[in-house]
Design a protein around this motif. Sequence first.
Motif, PDB file in Angstrom:
ATOM      1  N   ASP A   1       0.855  -1.184   0.000  1.00 40.94           N
ATOM      2  CA  ASP A   1       0.000   0.000   0.000  1.00 40.94           C
ATOM      3  C   ASP A   1       0.894   1.238   0.000  1.00 40.94           C
ATOM      4  OD1 ASP A   1      -1.573   2.220   0.811  1.00 40.94           O
ATOM      5  OD2 ASP A   1      -2.960   0.926   1.899  1.00 40.94           O
ATOM      6  N   LYS A   2       0.903   1.969  -1.107  1.00 45.24           N
ATOM      7  CA  LYS A   2       1.842   3.081  -1.251  1.00 45.24           C
ATOM      8  C   LYS A   2       1.646   4.164  -0.195  1.00 45.24           C
ATOM      9  CE  LYS A   2       3.820   6.306  -4.590  1.00 45.24           C
ATOM     10  NZ  LYS A   2       3.866   6.762  -6.009  1.00 45.24           N
ATOM     11  N   GLU A   3       0.396   4.510   0.080  1.00 43.71           N
ATOM     12  CA  GLU A   3       0.133   5.555   1.069  1.00 43.71           C
ATOM     13  C   GLU A   3       0.646   5.145   2.444  1.00 43.71           C
ATOM     14  OE1 GLU A   3      -3.919   6.727   1.152  1.00 43.71           O
ATOM     15  OE2 GLU A   3      -3.951   7.433  -0.933  1.00 43.71           O
ATOM     16  N   ARG A   4       0.418   3.887   2.790  1.00 43.84           N
ATOM     17  CA  ARG A   4       0.875   3.393   4.086  1.00 43.84           C
ATOM     18  C   ARG A   4       2.395   3.338   4.149  1.00 43.84           C
ATOM     19  NH1 ARG A   4       0.495   3.403   9.328  1.00 43.84           N
ATOM     20  NH2 ARG A   4       0.821   1.377  10.348  1.00 43.84           N
ATOM     21  N   ILE A   5       3.025   2.935   3.049  1.00 44.71           N
ATOM     22  CA  ILE A   5       4.482   2.880   2.998  1.00 44.71           C
ATOM     23  C   ILE A   5       5.078   4.272   3.198  1.00 44.71           C
ATOM     24  CG2 ILE A   5       6.460   2.503   1.476  1.00 44.71           C
ATOM     25  CD1 ILE A   5       4.911   0.181   0.228  1.00 44.71           C
ATOM     26  N   VAL A   6       4.551   5.259   2.483  1.00 43.42           N
ATOM     27  CA  VAL A   6       5.046   6.637   2.600  1.00 43.42           C
ATOM     28  C   VAL A   6       4.841   7.156   4.018  1.00 43.42           C
ATOM     29  CG1 VAL A   6       4.710   9.016   1.832  1.00 43.42           C
ATOM     30  CG2 VAL A   6       4.714   7.143   0.158  1.00 43.42           C
ATOM     31  N   GLU A   7       3.685   6.843   4.591  1.00 41.65           N
ATOM     32  CA  GLU A   7       3.389   7.264   5.963  1.00 41.65           C
ATOM     33  C   GLU A   7       4.416   6.711   6.952  1.00 41.65           C
ATOM     34  OE1 GLU A   7       0.001   6.249   9.355  1.00 41.65           O
ATOM     35  OE2 GLU A   7      -0.562   6.182   7.234  1.00 41.65           O
ATOM     36  N   LEU A   8       4.751   5.444   6.803  1.00 36.49           N
ATOM     37  CA  LEU A   8       5.711   4.816   7.716  1.00 36.49           C
ATOM     38  C   LEU A   8       7.133   5.339   7.482  1.00 36.49           C
ATOM     39  CD1 LEU A   8       4.397   1.137   7.693  1.00 36.49           C
ATOM     40  CD2 LEU A   8       4.346   2.741   9.617  1.00 36.49           C
ATOM     41  N   LEU A   9       7.480   5.592   6.227  1.00 38.70           N
ATOM     42  CA  LEU A   9       8.798   6.147   5.936  1.00 38.70           C
ATOM     43  C   LEU A   9       8.974   7.501   6.612  1.00 38.70           C
ATOM     44  CD1 LEU A   9       9.237   5.264   2.145  1.00 38.70           C
ATOM     45  CD2 LEU A   9      10.489   4.276   4.067  1.00 38.70           C
ATOM     46  N   HIS A  10       7.953   8.342   6.519  1.00 32.68           N
ATOM     47  CA  HIS A  10       8.012   9.662   7.143  1.00 32.68           C
ATOM     48  C   HIS A  10       8.074   9.529   8.666  1.00 32.68           C
ATOM     49  CE1 HIS A  10       6.084  11.768   3.405  1.00 32.68           C
ATOM     50  NE2 HIS A  10       7.303  11.319   3.194  1.00 32.68           N
ATOM     51  N   LYS A  11       7.338   8.564   9.186  1.00 30.85           N
ATOM     52  CA  LYS A  11       7.300   8.363  10.643  1.00 30.85           C
ATOM     53  C   LYS A  11       8.680   8.049  11.193  1.00 30.85           C
ATOM     54  CE  LYS A  11       5.173   5.484  14.253  1.00 30.85           C
ATOM     55  NZ  LYS A  11       4.192   4.398  14.539  1.00 30.85           N
ATOM     56  N   TYR A  12       9.455   7.284  10.421  1.00 31.38           N
ATOM     57  CA  TYR A  12      10.774   6.866  10.890  1.00 31.38           C
ATOM     58  C   TYR A  12      11.920   7.649  10.247  1.00 31.38           C
ATOM     59  CZ  TYR A  12       8.313   3.082  13.171  1.00 31.38           C
ATOM     60  OH  TYR A  12       7.454   2.362  13.981  1.00 31.38           O
ATOM     61  N   GLY A  13      11.587   8.844   9.755  1.00 20.01           N
ATOM     62  CA  GLY A  13      12.618   9.761   9.303  1.00 20.01           C
ATOM     63  C   GLY A  13      13.230   9.474   7.953  1.00 20.01           C
ATOM     64  N   SER A  14      12.526   8.766   7.094  1.00 22.23           N
ATOM     65  CA  SER A  14      13.032   8.479   5.745  1.00 22.23           C
ATOM     66  C   SER A  14      12.139   9.152   4.701  1.00 22.23           C
ATOM     67  CB  SER A  14      13.076   6.970   5.489  1.00 22.23           C
ATOM     68  OG  SER A  14      14.017   6.339   6.334  1.00 22.23           O
ATOM     69  N   SER A  15      12.628   9.193   3.489  1.00 21.67           N
ATOM     70  CA  SER A  15      11.874   9.790   2.398  1.00 21.67           C
ATOM     71  C   SER A  15      11.580   8.748   1.330  1.00 21.67           C
ATOM     72  CB  SER A  15      12.655  10.948   1.780  1.00 21.67           C
ATOM     73  OG  SER A  15      12.064  11.382   0.570  1.00 21.67           O
ATOM     74  N   GLU A  16      10.418   8.874   0.710  1.00 20.90           N
ATOM     75  CA  GLU A  16      10.067   7.946  -0.367  1.00 20.90           C
ATOM     76  C   GLU A  16      10.989   8.105  -1.573  1.00 20.90           C
ATOM     77  OE1 GLU A  16       7.075  11.416  -0.608  1.00 20.90           O
ATOM     78  OE2 GLU A  16       8.259  10.320   0.881  1.00 20.90           O
ATOM     79  N   LYS A  17      11.726   9.205  -1.644  1.00 17.77           N
ATOM     80  CA  LYS A  17      12.651   9.419  -2.753  1.00 17.77           C
ATOM     81  C   LYS A  17      13.856   8.468  -2.681  1.00 17.77           C
ATOM     82  CE  LYS A  17      11.461  14.322  -3.246  1.00 17.77           C
ATOM     83  NZ  LYS A  17      11.972  15.721  -3.220  1.00 17.77           N
TER      84      LYS A  17
END
Length: 206
Positions: free
Chosen positions: A8-24
């Motif tokens: 789930d892309k939205e969930r993945i992006v949400e978790l990346l931001h939560k743990y200080g990472s970027s989807e880029k």
Amino acid sequence: SRIVLYGDKERIVELLHKYGSSEKEFDIVATSQVIEMGDHPAKAFIAKADSSITVGFKDLAAGKIDGFASAGSTGAMMVGSMQVIKPIEGVIRPVLATLIPTVSAEHGIRRAVLMDVGLNVDAKPEVLAQYGLLGSIYAKSALQMENPRVAIPLNCFNLQNAFSTKCLILYKYQSICSLFDFVFDFLGILASAFTLEICSLNTSES
């Protein structure tokens, strides 16, 4: 090289931001279905064609990615490895391995490889023998263990069939067992004298 994330892309992006990472920093392949832990692995792998596990294995088979791992359904991962990727010629069944600590006055704290930890409910003797070979190769090549000793914990079997199982492995499959240092462990699953122990699912989960 880049890590590819499936789901789930939205969930993945949400978790990346939560743990200080970027989807880029990652490539994301959006999928719309999930193979649940309670699903029948083989049926769900086919029925849920847009699940992260199914899509991931298809991409692996197509050469789009170099490797694929998942914390999801173990059964579905086995189906993918057997049906999509196909096993290495001669390998009967895949096996899951993990590192466990062992402690003794003589050796202190050491690590051992435990196989199998959740993939096969009741492995046959010939499969256990092959686990010993696969685990020994892994211990030598990946963990730099010079001469791993391979053992079957006694509590892997009931006392009534423990010795018959040992005999089956040692004699019927001696061509396999002769390729590694095989012993029979009467000391239990955390015996410090051994560096690789093979067992069935019901032992590893007890």
